[in-house]
Scaffold this motif. Structure first.
Motif, PDB file in Angstrom:
ATOM      1  N   ASP A  96       3.137   4.982  11.120  1.00 49.07           N
ATOM      2  CA  ASP A  96       1.993   3.973  11.657  1.00 49.07           C
ATOM      3  C   ASP A  96       1.510   4.088  10.521  1.00 49.07           C
ATOM      4  O   ASP A  96       0.324   4.804  10.257  1.00 49.07           O
ATOM      5  N   THR A  97       2.346   3.480   9.277  1.00 49.77           N
ATOM      6  CA  THR A  97       1.978   3.547   7.992  1.00 49.77           C
ATOM      7  C   THR A  97       1.385   2.259   7.219  1.00 49.77           C
ATOM      8  O   THR A  97       2.308   0.784   8.006  1.00 49.77           O
ATOM      9  N   ALA A  98       1.352   2.390   5.530  1.00 48.94           N
ATOM     10  CA  ALA A  98       0.934   0.463   5.523  1.00 48.94           C
ATOM     11  C   ALA A  98       2.855   0.132   5.371  1.00 48.94           C
ATOM     12  O   ALA A  98       2.651  -0.736   5.029  1.00 48.94           O
ATOM     13  N   GLY A 105       0.856  -0.735   0.194  1.00 47.48           N
ATOM     14  CA  GLY A 105      -0.331  -0.229   0.098  1.00 47.48           C
ATOM     15  C   GLY A 105       1.364   1.178  -0.189  1.00 47.48           C
ATOM     16  O   GLY A 105       0.305   2.121   0.535  1.00 47.48           O
ATOM     17  N   GLY A 106       2.130   1.469  -0.492  1.00 43.64           N
ATOM     18  CA  GLY A 106       2.860   2.281  -0.482  1.00 43.64           C
ATOM     19  C   GLY A 106       3.138   3.054  -1.357  1.00 43.64           C
ATOM     20  O   GLY A 106       1.085   2.892  -2.942  1.00 43.64           O
ATOM     21  N   ARG A 107       3.009   4.716  -1.391  1.00 48.10           N
ATOM     22  CA  ARG A 107       2.673   6.010  -2.767  1.00 48.10           C
ATOM     23  C   ARG A 107       2.759   5.226  -3.807  1.00 48.10           C
ATOM     24  O   ARG A 107       4.642   4.235  -3.770  1.00 48.10           O
ATOM     25  N   ASP A 163      11.203  -0.004  -1.030  1.00 48.25           N
ATOM     26  CA  ASP A 163      10.470   0.642  -1.695  1.00 48.25           C
ATOM     27  C   ASP A 163       8.916   0.443  -0.917  1.00 48.25           C
ATOM     28  O   ASP A 163       8.298   0.577  -0.574  1.00 48.25           O
ATOM     29  N   ALA A 164       8.529  -1.136   0.148  1.00 49.66           N
ATOM     30  CA  ALA A 164       7.613  -1.742  -0.365  1.00 49.66           C
ATOM     31  C   ALA A 164       8.058  -2.083   1.237  1.00 49.66           C
ATOM     32  O   ALA A 164       6.448  -1.338   2.482  1.00 49.66           O
ATOM     33  N   PHE A 165       8.641  -1.601   2.472  1.00 52.24           N
ATOM     34  CA  PHE A 165       8.850  -1.946   3.839  1.00 52.24           C
ATOM     35  C   PHE A 165      10.052  -0.931   4.378  1.00 52.24           C
ATOM     36  O   PHE A 165      11.066  -0.270   3.610  1.00 52.24           O
ATOM     37  N   ALA A 179       3.411  -3.309   8.107  1.00 49.67           N
ATOM     38  CA  ALA A 179       4.252  -4.783   6.798  1.00 49.67           C
ATOM     39  C   ALA A 179       5.162  -5.416   7.343  1.00 49.67           C
ATOM     40  O   ALA A 179       5.533  -6.493   6.794  1.00 49.67           O
ATOM     41  N   CYS A 180       5.386  -5.046   8.733  1.00 50.70           N
ATOM     42  CA  CYS A 180       6.310  -6.230   9.056  1.00 50.70           C
ATOM     43  C   CYS A 180       5.820  -7.572   9.651  1.00 50.70           C
ATOM     44  O   CYS A 180       4.680  -7.331  10.018  1.00 50.70           O
ATOM     45  N   GLN A 181       5.684  -8.168   8.886  1.00 50.98           N
ATOM     46  CA  GLN A 181       5.960  -9.689   9.288  1.00 50.98           C
ATOM     47  C   GLN A 181       6.678 -10.746  10.359  1.00 50.98           C
ATOM     48  O   GLN A 181       6.007 -11.998  10.109  1.00 50.98           O
TER      49      GLN A 181
END
Length: 316
Positions: A278-280, A43-45, A247-249, A285-287
């Motif tokens: 506190d963002t996507a 869900g990043g920009r 990029d994603a995390f 994104a941490c699993q």
């Protein structure tokens, strides 16, 4: 006369030489990796910069050199650089595990060249390493003796075995074992990795102004002291299956730096820091795989700290 007691080690190094135009782009100030990412699985920009696989010549080169079990992998690379192949490229600075500049993949596991000894990482030709995936020495063949040596697995003569080396995973490769860690450093910078205090000078117990520091109780210091040891080496990010160049995390290293100041009683923008992660692409994104904890050279329990910072975000 040859010395029959000399031992050797074989290093299999993943080599990479970029295309000439990539070097020209970098000399002109451009980024050979920059492009626009259309979407993020977390869900990043949509306009966030992404990294594409660098192109160039890739191959595996073997070097066999004299070595001792107590030598570090960095010692071996320096010997190769000075006496065998001056074209081999790798990064290092202090050589004592303090700067974090020499992070690479050793037998597929992110670690520092200067702290990895041959006796801990060498593996028999075609066999398994002398330590398991969690860093424990194997039992049976190749087990450590009572004095900590490797017994028959580390012979007094002949070959110690093989070590495979590659660049730090999750980052674009610049050349050979040198990875571009700018994505990680950029993420850390975005989170303001410095103290934001209220500007009011602390006072001593005699009531005098202490112009040198903001006073803290030892219990307050203990909340972030270990976190302040982070050297931004990228080992935790290279171990993270979610992080891929930032990029994603946002990555565990950036979250550690954010947590260091969130836990500092002197900092005045705690809520802003929690909002920033506190963002996507942040804590969401941490699993919780906890692979980031395994090889931290500064002994930080990164996985546990991820749990703690996630809890703080949810409790706001």
């Amino acid at each position: 006369m040859t010395n029959s007691n000399v031992t050797t080690v074989t290093l299999k190094v993943n080599r990479f030489t970029p295309r000439p135009e990539r070097e020209r782009d970098r000399a002109r100030g451009g980024s050979p990796f920059a492009r626009t990412r259309k979407s993020s699985p977390f869900g990043g920009r949509s306009d966030a910069p992404a990294r594409r696989r660098p192109r160039g010549r890739q191959w595996v080169q073997e070097y066999t050199i004299p070595a001792r079990p107590e030598d570090t992998v960095l010692d071996c690379l320096l010997a190769i650089k000075r006496t065998v192949d001056p074209t081999l490229a790798f990064r290092y600075s202090c050589g004592h595990g303090m700067c974090g500049s020499d992070a690479v993949a050793i037998n597929g596991t992110p670690n520092l060249l200067c702290t990895a000894t041959l006796k801990d990482w060498v593996k028999p030709e075609g066999g398994a390493p002398l330590t398991d995936d969690d860093g424990f020495r194997r039992t049976g063949d190749g087990a450590a003796d009572a004095d900590g040596t490797q017994g028959a697995a580390l012979p007094e003569s002949g070959s110690l075995g093989v070590i495979e080396l590659g660049p730090l995973p999750g980052f674009p490769v610049e050349r050979d074992l040198i990875a571009d860690i700018d994505p990680m450093l950029d993420q850390i910078r975005k989170l303001k990795p410095y103290l934001e205090a209220d500007g009011v000078l602390a006072t001593t117990h005699e009531g005098k102004v202490d112009v040198f520091e903001y006073l803290q109780h030892p219990d307050e210091l203990a909340k972030y002291e270990q976190l302040s040891n982070c050297i931004a080496c990228g080992v935790c990010e290279g171990s993270c299956p979610v992080f891929a160049g930032g990029d994603a995390f946002i990555g565990p290293a950036a979250l550690i730096w954010a947590s260091r100041f969130v836990n500092d009683s002197r900092d005045t923008i705690t809520m802003d820091r929690l909002d920033a992660i506190d963002t996507a692409d942040g804590v969401a994104a941490c699993q919780s795989v906890r692979a980031c904890t395994r090889q931290c050279p500064r002994g930080i329990d990164v996985g546990e700290e991820m749990w703690q910072i996630v809890a703080k975000v949810r409790e706001r």
